[in-house]
Enzyme design. Structure first.
Site, mmCIF file in Angstrom:
data_model
loop_
_atom_site.group_PDB
_atom_site.id
_atom_site.type_symbol
_atom_site.label_atom_id
_atom_site.label_comp_id
_atom_site.label_asym_id
_atom_site.label_seq_id
_atom_site.Cartn_x
_atom_site.Cartn_y
_atom_site.Cartn_z
ATOM 1 N N SER A 139 6.213 -4.677 -1.695
ATOM 2 C CA SER A 139 6.339 -4.484 -2.913
ATOM 3 C C SER A 139 6.124 -5.398 -3.793
ATOM 4 O O SER A 139 5.797 -5.286 -4.404
ATOM 5 C CB SER A 139 7.732 -3.433 -2.155
ATOM 6 O OG SER A 139 7.732 -2.603 -3.615
ATOM 7 N N ASP A 244 3.039 6.618 1.955
ATOM 8 C CA ASP A 244 3.973 6.035 0.599
ATOM 9 C C ASP A 244 4.044 6.531 -0.329
ATOM 10 O O ASP A 244 2.874 7.559 -1.649
ATOM 11 C CB ASP A 244 2.613 4.374 0.314
ATOM 12 C CG ASP A 244 4.012 3.913 -0.448
ATOM 13 O OD1 ASP A 244 5.034 4.450 -1.352
ATOM 14 O OD2 ASP A 244 4.214 2.396 -0.462
ATOM 15 N N HIS A 272 6.371 3.392 2.353
ATOM 16 C CA HIS A 272 6.931 1.781 2.116
ATOM 17 C C HIS A 272 6.810 1.314 2.578
ATOM 18 O O HIS A 272 6.458 -0.312 2.379
ATOM 19 C CB HIS A 272 7.549 2.489 1.006
ATOM 20 C CG HIS A 272 7.363 1.481 -0.762
ATOM 21 N ND1 HIS A 272 6.347 1.297 -0.847
ATOM 22 C CD2 HIS A 272 8.572 0.690 -0.521
ATOM 23 C CE1 HIS A 272 6.355 0.173 -2.013
ATOM 24 N NE2 HIS A 272 7.578 0.116 -1.993
#
Length: 295
Positions: A139, A244, A272
């Site tokens: 991320s 995601d 995610h």
């Protein structure tokens, strides 16, 4: 692990026959030895900030693990720290400034906060003795990894990024703003972050992150690091969860198209946090890529 080893110790016939005092002493010795094998976090000053980090393994391939927003060593990379091959890798996981145990200072989000993190992470690796290493970034940590790889091409061996974007679209910003107030989060999602930071710090820091991303969208036309992608020279593995909901669907293919020596690996059921839910597959594929350059 300690409870398991003690259970095995207690049920052995030899131990059962021992006097209670001797048995308790043996259990205590076993417990201390088991605890001594557990990895210990350390703090080291980097650019004026006391950075918390963890180093495990004795492998010849050092790998830095970079967490996501408000992430830390154990919240974001426990399955990797505890399960990746420590004979192949030396794993270094860190808490970025203002996250986890790298506090003070409190976290801030100026326009250049990804570049700032990348600079401190690079210096951390140099300070603890690594001039050449690989990256696994999730991320926001994936974005930080891109900054590191682009700005220090001679130092980065390979890079694995997941749940990562190089620009923002309006739909993403709308999602961020919709969850800016943590009261909108489920208790299951909110509780571990409050346990880590306390409600006040978590509430204000999360809101500041949303505002920081909004500033990047408004002042940089949504560009986080698009211009850096062609500067990444290391072999790169882009991992993405097909489910995601935090990322716009075009991000993984955009990264693959604009990072020259890159491969894309999709988890059909992944979200995610695919490396946490599907950690065995993630660890296996990452290891094969980092060691042999294949997937």
């Amino acid at each position: 692990m300690i409870m398991l080893s003690l259970t095995k110790l207690v049920v052995t016939p030899l131990v059962k026959k021992m006097p209670s005092a001797s048995r308790n002493k043996l259990i205590l010795i076993s417990s201390v030895r088991s605890m001594s094998k557990m990895p210990e976090e350390q703090k080291i000053n980097v650019k004026g900030v006391d950075i918390n980090y963890l180093k495990v393994g004795s492998g010849s391939h050092p790998v830095l693990l970079l967490p996501g927003t408000l992430g830390s060593i154990w919240t974001d990379f426990k399955p990797q720290v505890t399960n990746m091959d420590r004979e192949k890798f030396t794993l270094i996981a860190w808490d970025p400034p203002g996250y986890g145990k790298s506090r003070p200072p409190n976290r801030t989000f100026p326009l250049d906060f990804f570049a700032r993190d990348a600079g401190i992470a690079y210096e951390l690796m140099k300070v603890i003795g690594y001039d050449k290493f690989s990256l696994i970034g999730w991320s926001g940590g994936g974005i930080t990894s891109i900054f590191m790889a682009a700005n220090n091409p001679e130092s980065i061996d390979k890079m694995v990024i997941l749940g990562t974007n190089s620009y923002l679209v309006p739909e993403e910003l709308a999602i961020y703003k919709s969850v800016r107030n943590i009261d909108s989060w489920s208790e299951r999602m909110r509780a571990p972050m409050i346990d880590t930071y306390g409600e006040g710090y978590f509430r204000s820091t999360w809101a500041a992150w949303v505002d920081g991303m909004a500033a990047i969208f408004e002042k940089n036309d949504g560009n986080i690091c698009k211009d850096l992608l062609p500067k990444v020279k290391c072999p790169t593995l882009i991992m993405h969860g097909a489910k995601d909901v935090m990322l716009w669907k075009d991000h993984p293919t955009y990264l693959e198209k604009n990072i020259k020596d890159s491969k894309l690996y999709i988890f059909p059921e992944g979200g995610h946090n695919l490396h946490l839910r599907f950690w065995e597959e993630f660890n296996r594929v990452s290891t094969e890529f980092l060691i042999n350059g294949k997937i």
